[in-house]
Write an enzyme that holds these catalytic residues in place. Structure first.
Site, PDB file in Angstrom:
ATOM      1  N   PRO A  11      -0.227  -4.603  -7.164  1.00 39.70           N
ATOM      2  CA  PRO A  11       0.826  -5.167  -6.329  1.00 39.70           C
ATOM      3  C   PRO A  11       0.453  -6.495  -5.683  1.00 39.70           C
ATOM      4  O   PRO A  11      -0.673  -6.690  -5.232  1.00 39.70           O
ATOM      5  CB  PRO A  11       1.077  -4.098  -5.270  1.00 39.70           C
ATOM      6  CG  PRO A  11      -0.113  -3.217  -5.293  1.00 39.70           C
ATOM      7  CD  PRO A  11      -0.679  -3.309  -6.671  1.00 39.70           C
ATOM      8  N   ASN A  12       1.431  -7.370  -5.686  1.00 37.08           N
ATOM      9  CA  ASN A  12       1.400  -8.680  -5.035  1.00 37.08           C
ATOM     10  C   ASN A  12       0.508  -9.704  -5.716  1.00 37.08           C
ATOM     11  O   ASN A  12       0.478 -10.858  -5.286  1.00 37.08           O
ATOM     12  CB  ASN A  12       1.035  -8.550  -3.547  1.00 37.08           C
ATOM     13  CG  ASN A  12       2.022  -7.676  -2.822  1.00 37.08           C
ATOM     14  OD1 ASN A  12       3.228  -7.878  -2.917  1.00 37.08           O
ATOM     15  ND2 ASN A  12       1.518  -6.677  -2.120  1.00 37.08           N
ATOM     16  N   ARG A  19       0.668 -16.965  -2.278  1.00 40.91           N
ATOM     17  CA  ARG A  19       0.416 -16.001  -1.212  1.00 40.91           C
ATOM     18  C   ARG A  19      -0.920 -16.305  -0.528  1.00 40.91           C
ATOM     19  O   ARG A  19      -1.949 -16.393  -1.191  1.00 40.91           O
ATOM     20  CB  ARG A  19       0.355 -14.612  -1.846  1.00 40.91           C
ATOM     21  CG  ARG A  19      -0.179 -13.536  -0.966  1.00 40.91           C
ATOM     22  CD  ARG A  19      -0.398 -12.257  -1.779  1.00 40.91           C
ATOM     23  NE  ARG A  19      -0.972 -11.245  -0.922  1.00 40.91           N
ATOM     24  CZ  ARG A  19      -1.705 -10.245  -1.344  1.00 40.91           C
ATOM     25  NH1 ARG A  19      -1.951 -10.112  -2.621  1.00 40.91           N
ATOM     26  NH2 ARG A  19      -2.194  -9.375  -0.499  1.00 40.91           N
ATOM     27  N   TYR A  24      -6.610 -16.493  -1.217  1.00 37.08           N
ATOM     28  CA  TYR A  24      -6.481 -16.388  -2.669  1.00 37.08           C
ATOM     29  C   TYR A  24      -6.465 -17.716  -3.410  1.00 37.08           C
ATOM     30  O   TYR A  24      -6.477 -17.733  -4.638  1.00 37.08           O
ATOM     31  CB  TYR A  24      -5.220 -15.588  -3.018  1.00 37.08           C
ATOM     32  CG  TYR A  24      -5.256 -14.197  -2.458  1.00 37.08           C
ATOM     33  CD1 TYR A  24      -6.073 -13.226  -3.016  1.00 37.08           C
ATOM     34  CD2 TYR A  24      -4.497 -13.858  -1.346  1.00 37.08           C
ATOM     35  CE1 TYR A  24      -6.132 -11.947  -2.490  1.00 37.08           C
ATOM     36  CE2 TYR A  24      -4.538 -12.577  -0.818  1.00 37.08           C
ATOM     37  CZ  TYR A  24      -5.357 -11.624  -1.392  1.00 37.08           C
ATOM     38  OH  TYR A  24      -5.413 -10.364  -0.863  1.00 37.08           O
ATOM     39  N   ASN A  75      -7.685  -4.937 -11.055  1.00 35.47           N
ATOM     40  CA  ASN A  75      -7.520  -5.362  -9.668  1.00 35.47           C
ATOM     41  C   ASN A  75      -6.313  -4.587  -9.179  1.00 35.47           C
ATOM     42  O   ASN A  75      -5.167  -4.967  -9.424  1.00 35.47           O
ATOM     43  CB  ASN A  75      -7.296  -6.871  -9.556  1.00 35.47           C
ATOM     44  CG  ASN A  75      -7.233  -7.335  -8.115  1.00 35.47           C
ATOM     45  OD1 ASN A  75      -6.967  -6.550  -7.214  1.00 35.47           O
ATOM     46  ND2 ASN A  75      -7.446  -8.613  -7.898  1.00 35.47           N
ATOM     47  N   ALA A  78      -3.804  -3.515  -3.124  1.00 33.34           N
ATOM     48  CA  ALA A  78      -3.858  -2.577  -2.000  1.00 33.34           C
ATOM     49  C   ALA A  78      -4.004  -1.129  -2.449  1.00 33.34           C
ATOM     50  O   ALA A  78      -4.506  -0.295  -1.685  1.00 33.34           O
ATOM     51  CB  ALA A  78      -2.620  -2.746  -1.123  1.00 33.34           C
ATOM     52  N   GLU A  99     -13.805  -2.748 -11.560  1.00 32.44           N
ATOM     53  CA  GLU A  99     -12.945  -3.070 -10.416  1.00 32.44           C
ATOM     54  C   GLU A  99     -13.189  -4.520 -10.011  1.00 32.44           C
ATOM     55  O   GLU A  99     -14.343  -4.946  -9.888  1.00 32.44           O
ATOM     56  CB  GLU A  99     -13.288  -2.148  -9.252  1.00 32.44           C
ATOM     57  CG  GLU A  99     -12.510  -2.397  -7.995  1.00 32.44           C
ATOM     58  CD  GLU A  99     -12.945  -1.486  -6.839  1.00 32.44           C
ATOM     59  OE1 GLU A  99     -12.551  -1.776  -5.697  1.00 32.44           O
ATOM     60  OE2 GLU A  99     -13.686  -0.501  -7.074  1.00 32.44           O
ATOM     61  N   HIS A 101     -11.894  -7.858  -7.378  1.00 35.37           N
ATOM     62  CA  HIS A 101     -11.139  -8.394  -6.240  1.00 35.37           C
ATOM     63  C   HIS A 101     -11.427  -9.875  -6.132  1.00 35.37           C
ATOM     64  O   HIS A 101     -12.568 -10.310  -6.286  1.00 35.37           O
ATOM     65  CB  HIS A 101     -11.523  -7.690  -4.933  1.00 35.37           C
ATOM     66  CG  HIS A 101     -11.245  -6.231  -4.993  1.00 35.37           C
ATOM     67  ND1 HIS A 101      -9.974  -5.727  -4.867  1.00 35.37           N
ATOM     68  CD2 HIS A 101     -12.065  -5.178  -5.198  1.00 35.37           C
ATOM     69  CE1 HIS A 101     -10.029  -4.412  -4.990  1.00 35.37           C
ATOM     70  NE2 HIS A 101     -11.285  -4.054  -5.200  1.00 35.37           N
ATOM     71  N   ARG A 108     -13.103  -8.375   5.016  1.00 37.48           N
ATOM     72  CA  ARG A 108     -11.717  -8.438   5.496  1.00 37.48           C
ATOM     73  C   ARG A 108     -11.432  -7.297   6.466  1.00 37.48           C
ATOM     74  O   ARG A 108     -12.345  -6.732   7.050  1.00 37.48           O
ATOM     75  CB  ARG A 108     -10.777  -8.444   4.292  1.00 37.48           C
ATOM     76  CG  ARG A 108     -10.979  -9.741   3.472  1.00 37.48           C
ATOM     77  CD  ARG A 108      -9.978  -9.946   2.402  1.00 37.48           C
ATOM     78  NE  ARG A 108      -8.625  -9.985   2.927  1.00 37.48           N
ATOM     79  CZ  ARG A 108      -7.547  -9.844   2.165  1.00 37.48           C
ATOM     80  NH1 ARG A 108      -7.671  -9.659   0.865  1.00 37.48           N
ATOM     81  NH2 ARG A 108      -6.343  -9.899   2.702  1.00 37.48           N
TER      82      ARG A 108
END
Length: 147
Positions: A11-12, A19, A24, A75, A78, A99, A101, A108
């Site tokens: 998502p996103n 964004r 990012y 990725n 969330a 995985e 990111h 964060r």
């Protein structure tokens, strides 16, 4: 035909480049992944993005037993921090999952410090911006050579 590396984005991530550029960056993820696919000579890069948890799980089920795939780069956005269902799907498949990111999730918000999927992934690459994907491709190619 070259083996495949599948990149799944959650998502996103379709908004990367617009964004939160402080986190990012300004480059779109699609543009970066197009360049990555062109520059990768040892495997074909395919990809999908979905804002829906079930679509990600369906893709893991569909492609996770495919002998033509060297690995999956995930990725989960969330969902990394919330989805036991995605973790179960990763645990069930035979293709190795790395995985990824873009940001350093450990630096964060506290909710992002725990990953539901890390324990069932082959490894984790985080915090190197979009280059995290290139590093994951290299990791998958190295995994394949070790087997």
């Amino acid at each position: 035909m070259l083996p495949e590396i599948l990149i799944i984005n959650g998502p996103n991530l379709n908004l990367v480049g617009r964004r939160e550029p402080g986190i990012y960056g300004n480059r779109s993820l699609d543009e970066y992944l197009d360049d990555l696919a062109r520059s990768t000579t040892e495997a074909r890069i395919s990809r999908m993005q979905s804002n829906h948890e079930g679509d990600i799980i369906d893709m893991l089920h569909e492609r996770g037993f495919d002998n033509g795939i060297r690995g999956i780069i995930l990725n989960a956005g969330a969902y990394t921090h919330t989805s036991l269902a995605i973790a179960d799907a990763i645990a069930a498949i035979s293709v190795p999952v790395v995985e990824v990111h873009i940001s350093n999730v450990a630096a964060r918000e506290p909710i992002r410090h725990h990953s539901m999927i890390s324990p069932v992934c082959r490894g984790v690459i985080a915090g190197f911006g979009l280059d995290s994907y290139r590093l994951a491709v290299q990791a998958i190619l190295a995994i394949d050579q070790q087997q």
